[in-house]
Each structure stands twice: as structure tokens, then as C-alpha cells.
Design an enzyme around this catalytic site. Structure first.
Site, short mmCIF file in Angstrom:
data_model
loop_
_atom_site.label_atom_id
_atom_site.label_comp_id
_atom_site.label_asym_id
_atom_site.label_seq_id
_atom_site.Cartn_x
_atom_site.Cartn_y
_atom_site.Cartn_z
N HIS A 167 3.06 10.35 -2.66
CA HIS A 167 3.44 8.94 -2.64
C HIS A 167 2.28 8.05 -3.05
O HIS A 167 2.49 6.94 -3.56
CB HIS A 167 3.97 8.53 -1.25
CG HIS A 167 2.92 8.24 -0.23
ND1 HIS A 167 2.25 9.23 0.45
CD2 HIS A 167 2.42 7.07 0.24
CE1 HIS A 167 1.40 8.69 1.30
NE2 HIS A 167 1.48 7.38 1.18
N HIS A 217 -5.39 4.68 -0.35
CA HIS A 217 -5.43 4.40 1.09
C HIS A 217 -5.41 5.67 1.95
O HIS A 217 -5.51 5.57 3.18
CB HIS A 217 -4.30 3.45 1.50
CG HIS A 217 -2.93 4.06 1.47
ND1 HIS A 217 -2.22 4.24 0.31
CD2 HIS A 217 -2.13 4.52 2.47
CE1 HIS A 217 -1.05 4.78 0.59
NE2 HIS A 217 -0.96 4.97 1.90
N HIS A 218 -5.32 6.85 1.35
CA HIS A 218 -5.46 8.10 2.10
C HIS A 218 -6.75 8.84 1.77
O HIS A 218 -6.94 9.98 2.22
CB HIS A 218 -4.25 9.01 1.86
CG HIS A 218 -3.08 8.65 2.71
ND1 HIS A 218 -3.06 8.84 4.07
CD2 HIS A 218 -1.88 8.10 2.39
CE1 HIS A 218 -1.90 8.42 4.56
NE2 HIS A 218 -1.18 7.95 3.56
N LYS A 229 6.32 5.29 -1.50
CA LYS A 229 7.32 5.95 -0.67
C LYS A 229 8.73 5.86 -1.26
O LYS A 229 9.60 6.67 -0.92
CB LYS A 229 7.34 5.33 0.73
CG LYS A 229 6.19 5.74 1.63
CD LYS A 229 6.37 5.10 2.99
CE LYS A 229 5.28 5.51 3.97
NZ LYS A 229 5.46 4.86 5.28
N HIS A 285 0.82 -1.22 0.00
CA HIS A 285 0.00 0.00 0.00
C HIS A 285 0.85 1.27 0.00
O HIS A 285 0.42 2.31 -0.51
CB HIS A 285 -0.95 0.01 1.22
CG HIS A 285 -0.24 0.20 2.52
ND1 HIS A 285 0.44 -0.82 3.15
CD2 HIS A 285 -0.09 1.29 3.31
CE1 HIS A 285 0.97 -0.37 4.26
NE2 HIS A 285 0.67 0.91 4.39
N ASP A 286 2.06 1.21 0.55
CA ASP A 286 2.93 2.39 0.61
C ASP A 286 4.12 2.29 -0.34
O ASP A 286 5.15 2.93 -0.11
CB ASP A 286 3.44 2.61 2.04
CG ASP A 286 2.57 3.59 2.83
OD1 ASP A 286 1.87 4.38 2.19
OD2 ASP A 286 2.61 3.55 4.06
N ASP A 335 -3.75 0.06 8.47
CA ASP A 335 -2.51 0.85 8.46
C ASP A 335 -2.51 1.91 9.54
O ASP A 335 -1.52 2.10 10.26
CB ASP A 335 -2.34 1.48 7.08
CG ASP A 335 -1.00 2.18 6.93
OD1 ASP A 335 -0.03 1.71 7.53
OD2 ASP A 335 -0.94 3.19 6.22
#
Length: 405
Positions: A268, A294-295, A243, A239-240, A323
């Protein structure tokens, strides 16, 4: 894969022929190795009318043969292993490629009673045949025990079991290749995820493990199938992934980010979406949704696209809760760890705001299990510190520091 209860009635020739046709049909449609071995063992048990069928496969790297116990003293699906160079029936059969038929197992020095002892099963008669591929290479061993009529296995039984082993060998090879590819894919995904998380996590592996477990449990609690939940679990570590495109001076900055830095931090999600877009793999397609969205927030105040409610993919809504909870519970360079119960209360309080209320309700159901994942921290964040770190990563933490919850 073993053992199975015997059928009490003798099968007619026509019934055995039907089972043979069914055997070929069923094994040709299954590519999951464990499931395939279960199907094979069940069919062999019926056709030969035996008390147990055990399938051993070679592990070339470890020079062993392995199988799994399906029943016996709470050892469901426990793996058992025997050395390939051993003196037992299975080892000899695998090494020599020859059929071994024991009319009285306990009187034969080649028989090892260890498996009987842990499975509450008494082997009287035993038949083992090699499982060979088209080139003659031994892949493993098919073993059956105890004909229901009490008689020893005869040449006819040997012929049937050898025929079934021949029919099954190609399906098993294909399933093993599929499993190897699947394992390699998951390992690659995990290593990519570690790369993305490594710079701002003290314990990257624990973070990824926790998110995977929480995401999996949330998916099940929401009524998804185990297959769907497995996909979400395996995709969640990525999910990240975006980054990897961020500079250390932004990702690891312990103080307040400037508005310009925060805009870079938010990117990101976009980078993650670009990295994973166009994937053919189902896991990576789900990971794409997670990394990009996801944000996003249930109330439409998230980023990068300000999606609202059901517009946000369910996979992203699930991993967001997982998360955020894990991020609050662990130390990061820009925040102290929260107590798990404080983080839990925060998740509940954000239902209908940051998070999907249904996902939060599911989280409430599984929280007793989740709570066990977290050991007490050496130092916890104070109430004041918590008010400035209710976020899932450095970007969201920076947002909190600027007073933009």
C-alpha cells in the site's frame, strides 16, 4: 480587517500619495484573503486618519455580509455577520451601491450599535462605500468611523475611500478565487483520505483529524514555520491513500496474515506513492513522501525501501509518529485500544529504532496537548494484547502478530 488604532498626526498630501502607492503595491502582492483585508484596513486607517476601518464581504450563498473583529473583549478574529436584506448601514450600502455618510451615527436609525457593544468602541461619525468590481457588481462594503480630528467625513473623504475601494476590488476578487480553490483542494484531499481509511476505521474522521493535529503540533515543535506546519497538516490525511488498492480480505483480516498476504499489505505504500507521484501541488508533493515512506524506520528496518535515519523525508518521520500513536489509541478490527499513556511510553521507547529521536523529543513536549484529544475507551488492551498490536495500520499489526517487530 478591523478595528485599528488611529494615527494621532495629520498626514500631508505627499504622505497620502506615498501611502496610495504603497497601498497599490502591497495589495497586488498578497493572495491570502485574510492577510489582504488586514493590509487594506491598515492602509485605509492611516490614509483617512480614522479610529476604525471595517471591511464587509458578501456571502451570496447565505445572503449575508461578513467581517471579522480584530480587537475587543477577547473576540480576536471572531466573525460577525449581518443580513444583506437588513435595514442597517452596511446592508443598505451593499444593496443599493450608494455611499452612506453619517455625521452623527447614534442619532441615525440606520446605525446598529451591536458591534460597538462587543468591541468597546463608540462610533461617532461613519462613512460606508460600496466595494465594486470592474463590472459594477457589489462585492462588499468599506466602512470607516471616527476621524481623529472629530469632524464629520466630507466629500473628499468619500472620494478617497471610493478610490481605495476601486483599487482593492480586483485584489480581493483574486484572493477570494484563490481561497475558493484552496478550500476545494483541501476538501478533495480530505474526501480521498476518507475513501482510503473508511474500510478499516470505526471513526475515520476522528482518525484523520487527530493525525492532522498531531502532525501540525509536531512540525511546530520541531521549529518549522506555521506555513510549513499547515502544509504537513493538510497533507497528512493522505498518508494511507494506497489502501484503496488493497482487497478487503487482506485489509480487514482479523487473524494472522500469511507471508504472502503481508507482502501484499506492505504494497500500500508503493501504491500510495504511485497515486501521488508527479504532483505539482505542494500539498500533494508532501503527501507523496508521506504515503511512500511512512513505514520506513529510523534504524533502516522499515519498508518499502529500507531507508535509514535522515534518508527518510522529515514529513514522513512526522506523520509516522502521529499515525502510530493514534492507531494504538483507537479500536480497530484487529486490535483493542491502548491507554494513551501506554501508547505514549511505546513512542518514547521506539526513539532511535522506529522513530526519529528528534521527532520523539518533540512529541514529548506536545504530549499534554495531544492527550486531551482522546476520550477513555470502553475496553483497553491488556499488556499481552499490546505486545501484539504496536503498529500503525493493519499491515504493521500483522507484522507484530508474526513476531517481527
Amino acid at each position: 480587517m478591523q478595528p485599528f488604532k488611529t494615527e494621532t498626526s495629520k498626514l500631508s498630501a505627499e504622505e497620502k500619495l506615498n501611502l496610495l502607492v504603497e497601498f497599490g503595491t502591497r495589495i497586488s502582492c498578497e493572495i491570502r484573503l485574510d492577510k489582504l483585508l488586514d493590509i487594506i484596513a491598515q492602509q485605509i486607517t492611516k490614509m483617512l486618519d480614522v479610529g476604525r476601518c471595517t471591511i464587509y464581504l458578501k456571502d451570496v450563498e447565505k445572503n449575508e455580509l461578513w467581517s471579522k473583529i480584530a480587537q475587543g473583549r477577547g473576540l480576536e478574529h471572531t466573525e460577525i455577520r449581518v443580513p444583506l436584506n437588513g435595514n442597517g448601514v452596511i446592508s443598505i450600502c451593499a444593496r443599493t451601491g450608494e455611499t452612506i455618510n453619517l455625521p452623527n451615527a447614534y442619532e441615525d436609525p440606520r446605525f446598529c450599535m451591536d458591534v460597538d457593544m462587543v468591541t468597546d468602541f463608540r462610533t461617532h461619525t461613519l462613512l460606508a462605500v460600496p466595494l465594486k468590481n470592474n463590472s459594477g457588481r457589489v462585492l462588499g462594503v468599506f466602512q470607516v468611523a471616527n476621524k481623529s480630528d472629530g469632524n464629520p467625513f466630507d466629500k473628499k473623504d468619500e472620494g478617497i475611500l471610493l478610490l481605495l475601494a476601486t483599487l482593492a476590488s480586483s485584489a480581493i476578487e483574486i484572493a477570494k478565487l484563490y481561497q475558493d480553490v484552496h478550500v476545494a483542494q483541501l476538501e478533495t484531499i480530505y474526501r480521498l483520505a476518507v475513501t482510503a481509511e473508511y474500510r478499516d476505521q470505526q471513526d475515520t474522521r476522528a482518525h484523520l483529524k487527530n493525525i492532522s493535529i498531531i502532525s501540525y503540533l509536531l512540525a511546530l515543535a520541531l521549529g518549522m514555520t506555521r506555513k510549513e506546519a499547515e502544509l504537513i497538516k493538510n497533507a497528512s490525511p493522505l498518508h494511507d491513500i494506497g489502501k484503496v488498492a488493497l482487497a478487503d480480505n487482506i485489509l480487514l483480516k482479523p487473524g494472522k496474515l500469511t507471508p504472502e498476504e503481508f507482502e501484499i499489505m506492505k504494497s500500500h505504500t508503493v501504491y500510495g506513492g504511485r497515486i501521488l507521484e508527479g504532483a505539482h501541488s505542494k500539498i500533494l508533493q508532501i503527501a507523496h513522501k508521506m504515503s511512500l515512506y511512512h513505514h520506513e524506520k529510523w534504524n533502516g528496518l522499515g519498508y518499502p525501501k529500507a531507508l535509514q535515519g535522515e534518508e527518510i523525508p522529515i514529513e514522513a518521520r512526522i506523520v509516522t509518529v502521529a499515525d502510530v500513536f493514534d492507531a494504538l489509541c483507537v479500536f480497530r478490527v484487529y486490535k483493542k485500544a491502548w491507554k494513551t499513556d501506554d501508547a505514549y511510553e511505546y513512542i518514547l521507547g521506539e526513539a532511535g529504532k522506529s522513530f526519529d529521536p528528534r521527532v520523539v523529543a518533540a512529541f514529548k513536549k506536545i504530549y499534554p496537548s495531544i492527550r486531551k484529544l482522546y476520550a477513555p475507551a470502553a475496553v483497553y488492551a491488556t499488556k499481552e494484547e499490546r505486545q501484539h498490536s504496536s503498529a500503525s495500520d493493519a499491515a504493521a499489526a500483522a507484522l507484530a502478530k508474526q513476531g517481527q517487530h
